[in-house]
Design an enzyme around this catalytic site. Structure first.
Site, short mmCIF file in Angstrom:
data_model
loop_
_atom_site.label_atom_id
_atom_site.label_comp_id
_atom_site.label_asym_id
_atom_site.label_seq_id
_atom_site.Cartn_x
_atom_site.Cartn_y
_atom_site.Cartn_z
N GLY A 70 0.81 -1.22 0.00
CA GLY A 70 0.00 0.00 0.00
C GLY A 70 0.85 1.27 0.00
CB THR A 72 1.23 3.58 -4.74
OG1 THR A 72 2.27 2.68 -5.12
CG2 THR A 72 1.04 4.64 -5.80
CG HIS A 132 10.41 -0.03 -0.51
ND1 HIS A 132 9.13 0.05 -0.06
CD2 HIS A 132 10.34 0.09 -1.86
CE1 HIS A 132 8.32 0.24 -1.09
NE2 HIS A 132 9.02 0.27 -2.19
CB SER A 166 0.17 -7.46 -4.02
OG SER A 166 0.25 -6.22 -4.65
P1 A3P Z 1 -3.06 -5.50 -5.15
O1 A3P Z 1 -1.98 -5.99 -6.07
O2 A3P Z 1 -3.43 -6.50 -4.12
O3 A3P Z 1 -4.25 -4.98 -5.88
P2 A3P Z 1 2.47 -0.76 -3.38
O4 A3P Z 1 1.99 0.61 -3.67
O5 A3P Z 1 3.15 -0.88 -2.06
O6 A3P Z 1 3.26 -1.30 -4.50
O7 A3P Z 1 1.18 -1.68 -3.21
C1 A3P Z 1 0.40 -2.04 -4.33
C2 A3P Z 1 -0.91 -2.57 -3.83
O8 A3P Z 1 -1.71 -1.49 -3.35
C3 A3P Z 1 -1.71 -3.21 -4.97
O9 A3P Z 1 -2.47 -4.24 -4.35
C4 A3P Z 1 -2.56 -2.05 -5.44
O10 A3P Z 1 -3.71 -2.44 -6.16
C5 A3P Z 1 -2.91 -1.40 -4.12
N1 A3P Z 1 -3.25 0.02 -4.28
C6 A3P Z 1 -2.62 0.95 -5.01
N2 A3P Z 1 -3.22 2.13 -4.91
C7 A3P Z 1 -4.28 1.96 -4.08
C8 A3P Z 1 -5.30 2.82 -3.59
N3 A3P Z 1 -5.35 4.08 -3.95
N4 A3P Z 1 -6.22 2.29 -2.77
C9 A3P Z 1 -6.17 0.99 -2.39
N5 A3P Z 1 -5.23 0.12 -2.82
C10 A3P Z 1 -4.29 0.60 -3.66
#
Ligand code: A3P
Length: 322
Positions: A70, A72, A132, A166
């Site tokens: 999460g 991003t 990270h 994910s």
């Molecule tokens: P999923 O692959 O389970 O859908 P990160 O940003 O750490 O790379 O995490 C990516 C995960 O956060 C993905 O999960 C993505 O879909 C989800 N994600 C990205 N933006 C989001 C938002 N605005 N609200 C909820 N989930 C989000």
């Protein structure tokens, strides 16, 4: 995630002394075990430089996470919250409408790639950054018990099985033949990028218990359940609580809507381009399904059991559970 293009002499010397591995099925993803964590090779020298040179300011806010937990979303929420006076969430020219969330703030370790450190010093306070890195590699961010100072760190964790799912979907965008079981195995044996995931999570968890004024520990699932309340927590934590007038004007709701998955996914800037210059993960891969429990459609009951056992074992006695 920015990693250096060409290895420096320091890089070669540092990395050649470490245990390294390549993830099967991901030929250009070399990981090296540095201070107990499997970092992408290109981030080892920046990790060393970060520890030598980073000087946190009391007003710094660092968004920290493991990939796919999460990041991003939290980056977008934190940026929108901290910048809300200059950029009200409803503004048509809000930076999040023309930039990917990761372009709105610096990637801390990326700034310790040789030659870029000056950029960090030049940033005006309060600096908002993301990382990270494990907490132990950001010295001074959270001082030892009893000592004052440090900065503010907002960590987001996620149910580990969903994190792995994910991660696989994300990697598959560049390595289409990668098997789910390969990513599952490196998560379980600790050799996933920035892993072992339990040590990463526990570093921040323990600090949040010992120093709640320095570390806010959030969960992806809680954010899904009640994004507005978590945005309020975030704002209070960084010393910028929403006023009654802001609440009345719907500022919290505006931030939540601006940063929702559908909203971010729909921005033109997030439909094209790449997250990083080297491995070229497409930006749109950052926005996938955004739910809790997706592991159920990818893991056998045995796999789920194996991972749950590892997590229960590693977290036993820590007060943290998934
Ligand atoms: P999923 O692959 O389970 O859908 P990160 O940003 O750490 O790379 O995490 C990516 C995960 O956060 C993905 O999960 C993505 O879909 C989800 N994600 C990205 N933006 C989001 C938002 N605005 N609200 C909820 N989930 C989000």
């Amino acid at each position: 995630t920015t990693v250096p293009e060409r290895p420096s002499e320091e890089h070669v010397a540092l990395v050649s002394a470490l245990p390294c591995c390549t993830i099967a099925g991901m030929s250009n993803m070399k990981l090296c075990c540095y201070q107990g964590f499997w970092l992408p090779e290109g981030l080892v020298p920046p990790a060393a430089a970060l520890q030598r040179r980073f000087e946190p300011r009391p007003s710094d806010v660092i968004v920290a996470s493991l990939p796919k937990c999460g990041t991003t979303w939290l980056v977008a929420l934190a940026f929108a919250t901290l910048a809300r006076r200059a950029h009200p969430p409803g503004a048509g020219d809000h930076p999040l409408r023309r930039l990917n969330p990761h372009q709105c703030l610096p990637f801390l370790e990326g700034l310790f790639i040789s030659g870029l450190e000056g950029k960090l010093d030049a940033l005006p306070s309060p600096r908002l950054m993301n990382t990270h890195m494990p907490l132990a590699m950001i010295p001074g961010a959270v001082p030892a018990d009893g000592a004052g100072g440090g900065c503010r760190v907002v960590y987001i964790c996620r149910e580990p099985k969903d994190m792995v799912v994910s991660l696989w979907h994300y990697f598959r965008r560049v390595y289409p033949d990668l098997e789910f079981s390969e990513v599952f195995d490196i998560a379980c044996d600790g050799t996933m990028p920035w892993g072992p995931f339990w040590d990463h999570i526990l570093g921040y968890w323990r600090a949040s218990v010992a120093r709640p004024e320095n570390v806010l520990f959030l969960r992806y699932e809680e954010l899904l359940r009640d994004p507005a309340e978590n945005v309020r927590r975030l704002a209070r934590f960084v010393g910028l609580p929403f006023s009654a007038a802001e609440e009345e004007d719907g500022v919290v709701r505006g931030i939540v809507e601006l940063c929702s998955l559908d909203s971010l996914r729909g921005m033109e800037v997030n439909k094209a381009g790449y997250v990083d210059t080297r491995i070229k993960f497409p930006r749109e891969a950052l926005f996938r399904k955004g739910v809790a429990g997706d592991w159920k459609s990818h893991m056998t009951p045995e796999m789920a059991c194996r991972m749950d056992d590892i997590v229960a074992d590693k977290l036993r006695g820590t007060g943290l559970a998934f």
